[in-house]
Design a protein around this motif. Structure first.
Motif, short mmCIF file in Angstrom:
data_model
loop_
_atom_site.label_atom_id
_atom_site.label_comp_id
_atom_site.label_asym_id
_atom_site.label_seq_id
_atom_site.Cartn_x
_atom_site.Cartn_y
_atom_site.Cartn_z
N ILE A 184 0.83 -1.20 0.00
CA ILE A 184 0.00 0.00 0.00
C ILE A 184 0.87 1.25 0.00
O ILE A 184 0.46 2.30 -0.49
CB ILE A 184 -0.96 -0.05 1.20
CG1 ILE A 184 -2.23 0.69 0.86
CG2 ILE A 184 -0.37 0.55 2.42
CD1 ILE A 184 -3.29 0.47 1.86
N ALA A 185 2.09 1.14 0.53
CA ALA A 185 2.96 2.31 0.54
C ALA A 185 3.56 2.57 -0.83
O ALA A 185 3.89 3.70 -1.16
CB ALA A 185 4.09 2.13 1.57
N LEU A 218 0.04 3.80 -3.26
CA LEU A 218 -0.76 5.01 -3.03
C LEU A 218 0.12 6.12 -2.48
O LEU A 218 1.15 5.88 -1.84
CB LEU A 218 -1.89 4.71 -2.03
CG LEU A 218 -2.87 3.65 -2.48
CD1 LEU A 218 -3.82 3.32 -1.36
CD2 LEU A 218 -3.64 4.12 -3.67
N ASN A 219 -0.32 7.32 -2.74
CA ASN A 219 0.39 8.51 -2.27
C ASN A 219 -0.54 9.32 -1.38
O ASN A 219 -1.61 9.74 -1.82
CB ASN A 219 0.85 9.35 -3.47
CG ASN A 219 1.82 10.41 -3.08
OD1 ASN A 219 2.01 10.67 -1.90
ND2 ASN A 219 2.46 11.02 -4.06
N MET A 220 -0.12 9.49 -0.13
CA MET A 220 -1.01 10.15 0.82
C MET A 220 -1.20 11.62 0.52
O MET A 220 -2.30 12.15 0.59
CB MET A 220 -0.46 9.98 2.24
CG MET A 220 -0.60 8.58 2.78
SD MET A 220 0.05 8.45 4.43
CE MET A 220 -1.23 9.28 5.33
N VAL A 232 -11.92 9.54 2.86
CA VAL A 232 -11.98 8.35 3.71
C VAL A 232 -10.80 7.43 3.42
O VAL A 232 -10.25 6.79 4.32
CB VAL A 232 -13.33 7.64 3.54
CG1 VAL A 232 -13.38 6.37 4.35
CG2 VAL A 232 -14.44 8.56 3.98
N PHE A 287 -7.84 8.50 2.57
CA PHE A 287 -6.73 9.14 3.28
C PHE A 287 -6.79 8.85 4.78
O PHE A 287 -5.77 8.61 5.43
CB PHE A 287 -6.76 10.65 3.03
CG PHE A 287 -5.67 11.40 3.70
CD1 PHE A 287 -4.37 11.32 3.23
CD2 PHE A 287 -5.93 12.18 4.80
CE1 PHE A 287 -3.36 12.02 3.85
CE2 PHE A 287 -4.93 12.88 5.42
CZ PHE A 287 -3.64 12.80 4.95
N LEU A 288 -8.02 8.85 5.32
CA LEU A 288 -8.18 8.54 6.75
C LEU A 288 -7.78 7.10 7.04
O LEU A 288 -7.09 6.81 8.03
CB LEU A 288 -9.64 8.78 7.15
CG LEU A 288 -9.96 8.95 8.62
CD1 LEU A 288 -9.21 10.12 9.17
CD2 LEU A 288 -11.44 9.14 8.79
N LEU A 309 -5.65 5.37 5.29
CA LEU A 309 -4.20 5.31 5.17
C LEU A 309 -3.51 5.82 6.43
O LEU A 309 -2.50 5.26 6.86
CB LEU A 309 -3.75 6.14 3.96
CG LEU A 309 -4.02 5.54 2.60
CD1 LEU A 309 -3.47 6.45 1.53
CD2 LEU A 309 -3.42 4.17 2.48
N LEU A 310 -4.07 6.87 7.03
CA LEU A 310 -3.52 7.38 8.29
C LEU A 310 -3.59 6.31 9.37
O LEU A 310 -2.63 6.08 10.11
CB LEU A 310 -4.32 8.61 8.73
CG LEU A 310 -3.89 9.98 8.24
CD1 LEU A 310 -4.81 11.02 8.81
CD2 LEU A 310 -2.48 10.26 8.66
N ASN A 327 -1.17 3.51 8.67
CA ASN A 327 0.19 3.96 8.96
C ASN A 327 0.44 4.02 10.46
O ASN A 327 1.54 3.75 10.92
CB ASN A 327 0.40 5.35 8.34
CG ASN A 327 1.85 5.70 8.23
OD1 ASN A 327 2.70 4.85 8.47
ND2 ASN A 327 2.13 6.93 7.89
N LEU A 328 -0.59 4.35 11.23
CA LEU A 328 -0.43 4.36 12.68
C LEU A 328 -0.36 2.94 13.23
O LEU A 328 0.35 2.67 14.19
CB LEU A 328 -1.61 5.10 13.31
CG LEU A 328 -1.49 5.41 14.80
CD1 LEU A 328 -0.35 6.38 15.00
CD2 LEU A 328 -2.78 5.98 15.31
#
Lengths: 117, 168
Positions: free
Chosen positions: B64-65, B68-70, B133, B135-136, B138-139, B142-143
């Motif tokens: 996923i990293a 996609l580009n955040m 959503v 982006f959320l 992905l956040l 990532n966390l």
């Protein structure tokens, strides 16, 4: 000086509001206040209630939806046409919430290197 | 037992490959047909954004990293919001008030292109919710994957890492 400018602006806004109220009182438009709806009868016998000509803005939206918007989905017509301001606020609330989450979690994003080529 | 278990790549990845197009097609269908069928921009956007989770299930953090580009998704969300405001300001450009549906008579009832700016604003909101959503998610992903060492081999920890003690 700032207080003087603020006071003058507030007085101007207040004057505009008072003028708007006075202007609206002169020629009152036809409003739909729902005074003809018998709520008790509607709650007791919902099948027998005469809903052919009910009062209220909701009936206008439902009955004249196709003539006004040509959208088959009535909910979309309400959300994006009759209540466009509401949807605007909702989408910006989502944008602000995601921006706040980004600001809170900004230190955890150092390892992300996706798409940077 | 080991605390870090290896993901069974074949089954999960095959299911993710199978269901990712279905989820995306369903989401974009709900967005596109928002004015003639139940659904709309918000629901279709969330449906299409679930593709991010499917991608994460199948390919892990590294996949996923690299896919996609955040930053770009955040910018696209802002572009969706601006597009909504522009479609709402078409009424001002035409001489009417804000959110005025000036193109309401430009199509047949029941077609895909009908209801004028309702469909355009529907698409804008769908795009905005899809990217927002996503982006959320992905956040959050990532966390979740801040534990060191597992982003290269595709494993996820089942329990939190304890300080000191080794695995039994």
């Amino acid at each position: 000086m700032k207080r003087l400018i603020a006071a003058i602006s507030l007085i101007i806004i207040l004057g505009c509001g008072v003028y708007a109220v006075a202007y609206m009182q002169q020629n009152v438009p036809i409003t739909y206040d729902g005074s003809n709806v018998d709520v008790y009868e509607l709650q007791q016998n919902p099948q027998d209630y005469d809903t052919s000509d009910p009062d209220g803005v909701a009936s206008i939206i439902v009955q004249e939806n196709l003539a006004k918007t040509q959208a088959v989905n009535n909910v979309t017509a309400i959300v994006f046409d009759f209540r466009g301001y509401d949807t605007l606020g909702e989408s910006f609330v989502l944008l602000i919430a995601i921006t706040g989450a980004t600001v809170i979690l900004r230190r955890k994003r150092d390892r992300w290197e996706g798409g940077k080529k | 037992m080991k605390k870090n278990w290896k993901r069974d790549d074949l089954i999960v990845r095959s299911l993710a490959d199978s269901y990712l197009p279905i989820a995306l097609i369903l989401g974009f269908y709900v967005i596109l047909h928002g004015n003639i069928s139940p659904g709309g921009g918000f629901q279709g956007g969330v449906l299409a954004a679930s593709g991010v989770l499917l991608l994460y299930l199948g390919y892990g953090f590294r996949g996923i990293a690299t896919a996609l580009n955040m930053e770009r998704m955040h910018r696209l969300e802002a572009i969706g919001a601006i597009a909504y405001v522009l479609f709402a300001m078409l009424g001002i450009f035409a001489g009417y008030n804000f959110c005025r549906n000036i193109l309401w008579n430009s199509g047949e009832i029941g077609d895909l292109w009908s209801a004028g700016t309702i469909s355009l604003m529907n698409y804008a909101v769908g795009f905005k919710v899809l990217t927002g959503v996503g982006f959320l998610l992905l956040l959050i992903i990532n966390l979740l994957s801040t534990e060191p060492g597992h982003e290269h081999d595709g494993t996820i920890p089942t329990t939190e890492l304890e300080e000191g003690g080794d695995a039994e």
